[in-house]
Write an enzyme that holds these catalytic residues in place. Structure first.
Site, short mmCIF file in Angstrom:
data_model
loop_
_atom_site.label_atom_id
_atom_site.label_comp_id
_atom_site.label_asym_id
_atom_site.label_seq_id
_atom_site.Cartn_x
_atom_site.Cartn_y
_atom_site.Cartn_z
N CYS A 193 -90.31 -51.45 -57.80
CA CYS A 193 -89.09 -52.05 -58.36
C CYS A 193 -89.00 -51.70 -59.83
CB CYS A 193 -89.04 -53.55 -58.09
SG CYS A 193 -90.30 -54.53 -58.92
N ARG A 213 -89.62 -58.39 -57.51
CA ARG A 213 -89.41 -57.95 -56.13
C ARG A 213 -90.63 -57.28 -55.51
NH1 ARG A 213 -84.04 -54.84 -57.73
NH2 ARG A 213 -85.28 -54.75 -59.66
N ASP A 270 -81.81 -57.20 -58.13
CA ASP A 270 -82.67 -57.71 -59.18
C ASP A 270 -82.40 -59.21 -59.40
OD1 ASP A 270 -83.98 -58.25 -61.49
OD2 ASP A 270 -83.01 -56.71 -62.70
P1 4NP Z 1 -88.27 -56.64 -60.81
O1 4NP Z 1 -87.36 -57.51 -61.80
O2 4NP Z 1 -87.85 -55.21 -60.98
O3 4NP Z 1 -87.94 -57.18 -59.46
O4 4NP Z 1 -89.69 -56.90 -61.24
C1 4NP Z 1 -87.20 -57.24 -63.16
C2 4NP Z 1 -88.14 -57.71 -64.03
C3 4NP Z 1 -87.99 -57.50 -65.39
C4 4NP Z 1 -86.90 -56.79 -65.84
C5 4NP Z 1 -85.96 -56.30 -64.95
C6 4NP Z 1 -86.12 -56.52 -63.59
N1 4NP Z 1 -86.74 -56.58 -67.21
O5 4NP Z 1 -85.72 -55.99 -67.60
O6 4NP Z 1 -87.60 -56.97 -68.00
#
Ligand code: 4NP
Length: 156
Positions: free
Chosen positions: A7, A13, A123
């Site tokens: 992810c 995720r 997200d």
């Molecule tokens: P993930 O969610 O990709 O599902 O882990 C996110 C976690 C952090 C960020 C973006 C998406 N961020 O921009 O910090």
């Protein structure tokens, strides 16, 4: 079958997918290498997001042993299947691939349920706990299929 989930930050995720699949395999008494990684370096070395930890825990799954890390080219050698959450991860992973063998390993995780539809797991980072619950429900369904795919391989 060694499976990697990918992810953006590797704190919401993909650690959830990793935890759900590991839990399913443990219950089926199957040992397989399962991991997760991300494409942004904001959270390297961090625990999963506390909302992800909370949702997992609600379903009796502990994901606090995971620490966020980046996806690297070496992951194409380590894993048989690389499941991404959305189009951005798909494009990034494909860009790093070296050959057709690498490319064939990459797919959208929801394609195990809805082949070739490329449905994203959105997200949840900017949204509330209900977004994490929705992500959990999507990933739980996909991981059930993946766990069965792995079990079928062990049988043969
Ligand atoms: P993930 O969610 O990709 O599902 O882990 C996110 C976690 C952090 C960020 C973006 C998406 N961020 O921009 O910090």
């Amino acid at each position: 079958m060694k499976v990697l989930f990918v992810c953006t930050g590797n704190i919401c995720r993909s650690p959830l997918a990793e935890g759900i699949l590991k839990d399913k395999l443990r219950k089926k008494r199957i040992t397989a290498e399962i991991d997760s990684a991300g494409f942004e370096n904001f959270h390297i070395g961090d625990l999963p997001d506390e909302r992800a930890i909370k949702i997992a825990w609600k379903h009796d799954i502990d994901i606090t042993d995971h620490r966020a890390r980046l996806f690297t080219r070496a992951d194409f050698d380590r894993f048989d299947k690389i499941y991404v959450m959305d189009a951005w991860h798909f494009d990034n992973t494909m860009r790093l691939s070296r050959n057709d063998n690498d490319k064939e390993k990459v797919d959208y995780v929801m394609n195990v349920l809805y082949p070739m539809q490329n449905i994203p797991v959105h997200d949840p980072w900017y949204n509330g706990i209900s977004a994490f619950e929705e992500v959990f429900i999507q990933l739980e369904k996909a991981c059930e299929i993946i766990a069965e795919m792995i079990r079928e391989q062990y049988k043969s």
